[in-house]
Write a protein that holds these residues in place. Structure first.
Motif, mmCIF file in Angstrom:
data_model
loop_
_atom_site.group_PDB
_atom_site.id
_atom_site.type_symbol
_atom_site.label_atom_id
_atom_site.label_comp_id
_atom_site.label_asym_id
_atom_site.label_seq_id
_atom_site.Cartn_x
_atom_site.Cartn_y
_atom_site.Cartn_z
ATOM 1 N N GLY A 198 -0.252 77.903 86.566
ATOM 2 C CA GLY A 198 -1.692 77.807 86.776
ATOM 3 C C GLY A 198 -2.266 76.410 86.727
ATOM 4 N N LEU A 199 -1.423 75.387 86.567
ATOM 5 C CA LEU A 199 -1.911 74.007 86.506
ATOM 6 C C LEU A 199 -1.896 73.379 87.893
ATOM 7 N N ASP A 200 -2.760 72.372 88.094
ATOM 8 C CA ASP A 200 -2.750 71.662 89.366
ATOM 9 C C ASP A 200 -1.614 70.633 89.348
ATOM 10 N N PRO A 201 -1.261 70.052 90.518
ATOM 11 C CA PRO A 201 -0.103 69.142 90.578
ATOM 12 C C PRO A 201 -0.143 67.997 89.585
ATOM 13 N N ARG A 229 5.058 68.066 82.381
ATOM 14 C CA ARG A 229 6.498 67.804 82.516
ATOM 15 C C ARG A 229 6.911 66.595 81.667
ATOM 16 N N LYS A 230 6.134 65.512 81.787
ATOM 17 C CA LYS A 230 6.445 64.279 81.051
ATOM 18 C C LYS A 230 6.422 64.542 79.545
ATOM 19 N N LEU A 231 5.436 65.300 79.083
ATOM 20 C CA LEU A 231 5.319 65.622 77.664
ATOM 21 C C LEU A 231 6.526 66.438 77.193
ATOM 22 N N ILE A 232 6.942 67.408 77.989
ATOM 23 C CA ILE A 232 8.084 68.250 77.620
ATOM 24 C C ILE A 232 9.346 67.407 77.510
ATOM 25 N N LYS A 233 9.544 66.480 78.437
ATOM 26 C CA LYS A 233 10.719 65.605 78.378
ATOM 27 C C LYS A 233 10.695 64.741 77.122
ATOM 28 N N GLU A 240 10.330 73.337 89.212
ATOM 29 C CA GLU A 240 9.902 72.982 87.863
ATOM 30 C C GLU A 240 11.105 72.758 86.949
ATOM 31 N N VAL A 241 12.055 73.649 87.032
ATOM 32 C CA VAL A 241 13.267 73.509 86.221
ATOM 33 C C VAL A 241 14.054 72.275 86.660
ATOM 34 N N GLN A 242 14.147 72.057 87.968
ATOM 35 C CA GLN A 242 14.878 70.907 88.502
ATOM 36 C C GLN A 242 14.280 69.598 88.003
ATOM 37 N N ALA A 243 12.958 69.531 87.947
ATOM 38 C CA ALA A 243 12.282 68.284 87.586
ATOM 39 C C ALA A 243 12.279 68.019 86.084
ATOM 40 N N THR A 244 12.535 69.032 85.277
ATOM 41 C CA THR A 244 12.333 68.899 83.837
ATOM 42 C C THR A 244 13.602 69.020 83.006
#
Length: 312
Positions: free
Chosen positions: A166-169, A176-180, A197-201
């Motif tokens: 539900g988030l915008d790009p 993503r950055k925060l999760i990493k 999403e999984v690929q990027a994170t």
């Protein structure tokens, strides 16, 4: 077991007569971000809810940091931070009030609560909104507050169920950055049905389909799971597609532009060498020859189709 953060053994659960998960079995032994991938209804949320003690499994064991979540639920849950699909936010509280309440619920000593709240807000980038009502935050910042409550007690394991939904790009990129960043200090399980999403994170990926674990390996191994079956050829003086198709091993040719073609093959053995040799002999003036990787959607579809049926 001493270094094992999570050990899930032969986990089964069903709703009515339908199995939600069947014989799920894995361990996590290090920090980093692990992707739990699967289509909607595949069994991801059931697995995560059992892992976090929200749901009791029908069969199997979950051990967090050496504590069985059924036998020692309080000790096990002290090591877990959980953000479900719908973040448990109290919209009429300010960010600071809400996180203070979460700190009390997590049994953080009163003398340490202010420091814990300040640290979680700083980590998640919401310190400047500490006195703002949560109802007045954007979707991205609400999600950041939800992640802050999941890490406020410094857990070893952080479980995030569809955290970018539900988030915008722009908000997705920030989360993503925060999760990493969190994954540099803790073990993070990140679930999603969105492959990109999984690929990027994530560094590691586990895929559940129809309640069954169908893939466990690194993200690179996942991306390369399906053998490529096509090449992109760019030529300054290309032949007609029928001539390209006559090269041994070529099964089909698709013209993409005047100079570029997609060449499909059934057998990858020496296919590049044969195409280069044919180009030299016929004067096609080959400019580029690139092996195409399978898209994540293709990998996802193939693994899903290979899912076996299990019975208890």
């Amino acid at each position: 077991m001493e270094n094992t953060i999570v050990k899930i053994s032969h986990l089964w659960h069903r709703y009515g007569d339908a199995w939600a998960i069947q014989d799920i079995d894995f361990e996590i032994n290090s920090f980093g971000v692990l992707g739990l991938l699967g289509s909607n209804g595949a069994g991801k949320s059931t697995t995560m809810n059992i892992m976090c003690g929200v749901l009791n499994q029908l069969k199997g064991d979950v051990v967090i940091g050496g504590f069985d979540i059924r036998k020692n639920p309080i000790e096990a849950k002290k090591l877990i931070g959980f953000l479900p699909q719908n973040a448990p936010l109290y919209l009429d509280l300010t960010v600071s009030e809400y996180l203070t309440q979460c700190a009390h619920l997590r049994l953080i000593p009163k003398t340490d609560i202010k420091n814990a709240v300040d640290k979680a807000m700083a980590k998640c980038g919401v310190s400047h909104f500490r006195n703002r009502l949560i109802s007045n935050l954007s979707g991205g910042y609400k999600q950041r507050v939800g992640i802050a409550q999941a890490i406020i007690h410094e857990p070893k394991l952080v479980v995030l169920d569809e955290p970018t939904n539900g988030l915008d790009p722009n908000q997705i990129t920030e989360v993503r950055k925060l999760i990493k960043e969190i994954g540099e200090e803790k073990s993070v399980i990140f679930s999603s049905h969105i492959l990109s999403e999984v690929q990027a994170t994530c560094e590691q990926v586990k895929m559940i389909e129809n309640g069954i674990m169908v893939f466990e390996n690194s993200m690179d191994a996942f991306n390369n799971h399906i053998e490529p079956d096509s090449l992109l050829m760019t030529m300054a003086n290309p032949p007609i597609p029928e001539v390209l198709k006559s090269v041994k091993g070529v099964s089909d040719v698709e013209r993409l532009s005047h100079q570029q073609f997609r060449v499909r093959f059934a057998d990858a053995t020496d296919i590049s060498e044969r195409l280069i040799e044919a180009s030299v002999q016929a004067g096609w003036r080959l400019k580029e020859l690139t092996l195409e990787k399978s898209s994540l959607d293709q990998i996802f579809a193939q693994l899903s189709n290979k899912t076996p049926n299990k019975e208890s």
